[in-house]
Design a protein around this motif. Structure first.
Motif, PDB file in Angstrom:
ATOM      1  N   GLU A  52      -8.239  -4.422   0.656  1.00  0.00           N
ATOM      2  CA  GLU A  52      -6.953  -3.956   0.758  1.00  0.00           C
ATOM      3  C   GLU A  52      -6.529  -2.827  -0.264  1.00  0.00           C
ATOM      4  O   GLU A  52      -5.937  -1.656   0.172  1.00  0.00           O
ATOM      5  N   TRP A  85       0.798  -1.190  -0.012  1.00  0.00           N
ATOM      6  CA  TRP A  85      -0.001  -0.050   0.079  1.00  0.00           C
ATOM      7  C   TRP A  85       0.924   1.294  -0.071  1.00  0.00           C
ATOM      8  O   TRP A  85       0.384   2.370  -0.195  1.00  0.00           O
ATOM      9  N   ILE A 117       3.629   3.812  -1.289  1.00  0.00           N
ATOM     10  CA  ILE A 117       3.747   4.569  -2.540  1.00  0.00           C
ATOM     11  C   ILE A 117       5.220   4.001  -3.186  1.00  0.00           C
ATOM     12  O   ILE A 117       6.157   4.235  -2.397  1.00  0.00           O
ATOM     13  N   ALA A 163      -5.518   1.067   0.431  1.00  0.00           N
ATOM     14  CA  ALA A 163      -4.467   1.444  -0.013  1.00  0.00           C
ATOM     15  C   ALA A 163      -4.772   2.863  -0.782  1.00  0.00           C
ATOM     16  O   ALA A 163      -3.839   4.035  -0.562  1.00  0.00           O
ATOM     17  N   PRO A 200      -2.063  -2.486  -9.440  1.00  0.00           N
ATOM     18  CA  PRO A 200      -0.926  -1.491  -8.790  1.00  0.00           C
ATOM     19  C   PRO A 200      -2.029  -0.180  -8.575  1.00  0.00           C
ATOM     20  O   PRO A 200      -2.743   0.249  -9.182  1.00  0.00           O
ATOM     21  N   ARG A 211      -2.232  11.099   2.709  1.00  0.00           N
ATOM     22  CA  ARG A 211      -0.836  11.286   3.167  1.00  0.00           C
ATOM     23  C   ARG A 211      -0.304  12.816   3.354  1.00  0.00           C
ATOM     24  O   ARG A 211      -0.779  13.642   2.379  1.00  0.00           O
ATOM     25  N   LEU A 227      -0.519  -6.090  -4.412  1.00  0.00           N
ATOM     26  CA  LEU A 227      -1.972  -5.626  -4.399  1.00  0.00           C
ATOM     27  C   LEU A 227      -2.305  -6.261  -5.880  1.00  0.00           C
ATOM     28  O   LEU A 227      -1.726  -6.760  -6.716  1.00  0.00           O
ATOM     29  N   ARG A 248      -0.820   3.661  -7.405  1.00  0.00           N
ATOM     30  CA  ARG A 248       0.168   4.819  -7.129  1.00  0.00           C
ATOM     31  C   ARG A 248      -0.638   6.061  -7.514  1.00  0.00           C
ATOM     32  O   ARG A 248      -0.644   6.581  -8.667  1.00  0.00           O
ATOM     33  N   ILE A 249      -0.967   6.855  -6.225  1.00  0.00           N
ATOM     34  CA  ILE A 249      -1.806   8.055  -6.471  1.00  0.00           C
ATOM     35  C   ILE A 249      -0.711   9.289  -6.016  1.00  0.00           C
ATOM     36  O   ILE A 249      -0.216   9.218  -5.028  1.00  0.00           O
ATOM     37  N   TYR A 275      -5.505   5.496   2.157  1.00  0.00           N
ATOM     38  CA  TYR A 275      -3.994   5.843   2.748  1.00  0.00           C
ATOM     39  C   TYR A 275      -3.412   6.710   1.945  1.00  0.00           C
ATOM     40  O   TYR A 275      -2.707   7.820   2.466  1.00  0.00           O
ATOM     41  N   GLN A 276      -3.177   6.422   0.640  1.00  0.00           N
ATOM     42  CA  GLN A 276      -2.304   7.307  -0.160  1.00  0.00           C
ATOM     43  C   GLN A 276      -3.066   8.746  -0.629  1.00  0.00           C
ATOM     44  O   GLN A 276      -2.394   9.669  -0.669  1.00  0.00           O
TER      45      GLN A 276
END
Lengths: 82, 198
Positions: free
Chosen positions: B70, A76, A78, B74, B11, B81, B8, B13-14, B77-78
């Motif tokens: 999950e 999770w 980055i 993720a 994928p 941040r 995952l 990716r933010i 969460y991203q």
């Protein structure tokens, strides 16, 4: 994209293909036409996972030591290298 | 038993955090049609489900839904941040933040916490499979609504993947229901519950 990310991407693609085929086979148990594809994907995935784990750390907690398990990033997080 | 794979299913990716988007997407974590409810619904229906095809289907889809849980975690969460108090107040994320900070908590976007009443296990193959068909469509609609409200391609790409899985699961549950009715009394599917009446 570096080697680790490319390999991870390929493994994820293979697992996804296997999962999707598996759902089809659950409701079409008499259809054996995908057995060859499943075996091919299983063989290829096993090889990719071995290569990944030898170079970048375990993908499951039984594939290495606890220290190795903690050393690689969690999925999770980055991925700065992706 | 279950064994975790450190990856995952798709994928994520933010690049740009966005607490407003997080406060919307959290509904697919712990909301009424979210992935927590989906995974528990299927994994718990397995025990009373007759027919190996359907036991397999519930196991495999339920396991995939845990992976989707999950993925939603993720995303949230991203998206949350490195936030400043100012960003939190301006975005409306303050009402979530006050109770959970930037932890990922199973709740609906409305603030209603995860409720097991949103999952169902009737112990009857016809009732449970119809429940699952509706559940997949409700999750698909929720993803459609998220796509109406979010315009970050890093987020929408993942949401579109998850939306497509709901459609595939709906198709497979439809086939599963057909398998069940084919095995039952053709004149009256409701004559007996094969999970209970012997």
């Amino acid at each position: 994209m570096n080697d680790r990310c490319m390999l991870m991407r390929k493994i994820a693609e293979n697992y996804f293909a296997l999962a999707d085929i598996h759902l089809y086979c659950d409701t079409h148990p008499a259809d054996a036409s995908l057995d060859g594809k499943i075996n091919e994907l299983l063989r290829e995935t096993k090889e990719l996972v071995s290569r990944y784990e030898a170079n970048f750390g375990p993908l499951t907690c039984h594939a290495g030591t606890a220290k190795q398990w903690l050393a690689s990033p969690w999925p999770w997080e980055i991925d700065k290298e992706a | 038993m279950f064994e975790y794979q450190k990856m995952l299913q798709y994928p994520i990716r933010i690049k740009t955090p966005n607490p407003l988007y997080a406060s919307i997407i959290i509904s697919q974590y712990g909301g009424p049609d979210g992935e927590l409810g989906a995974s528990l619904r299927y994994l718990t229906q397995r025990f009373s489900m007759p027919y190996p095809e359907l036991q397999g289907l519930l196991t495999d889809i339920g396991t995939e839904e845990l992976g989707h849980l999950e993925m939603i975690g993720a995303i949230v969460y991203q998206l949350t941040r490195n936030l400043t108090p100012e960003e939190i107040k301006r975005s409306g994320f303050d009402k979530y933040f006050v109770d959970h900070t930037a932890g990922v908590y199973p709740t609906a976007a409305s603030g209603f916490p995860f409720n097991a009443a949103s999952i169902a296990c009737k112990g009857d193959v016809i009732a449970d499979m119809n429940e699952n068909l509706a559940a997949e469509q409700k999750a698909r609609v929720t993803y459609d609504n998220i796509l109406r409200l979010v315009d970050d391609p890093d987020v929408c790409d993942v949401i579109k993947f998850l939306r497509e899985r709901e459609i595939v699961h709906y198709q497979r549950f439809g086939e599963g229901l057909r398998i069940a009715t084919d095995k039952m009394d053709e004149k009256n599917f409701y004559a007996i519950n094969p999970s209970f009446d012997k």
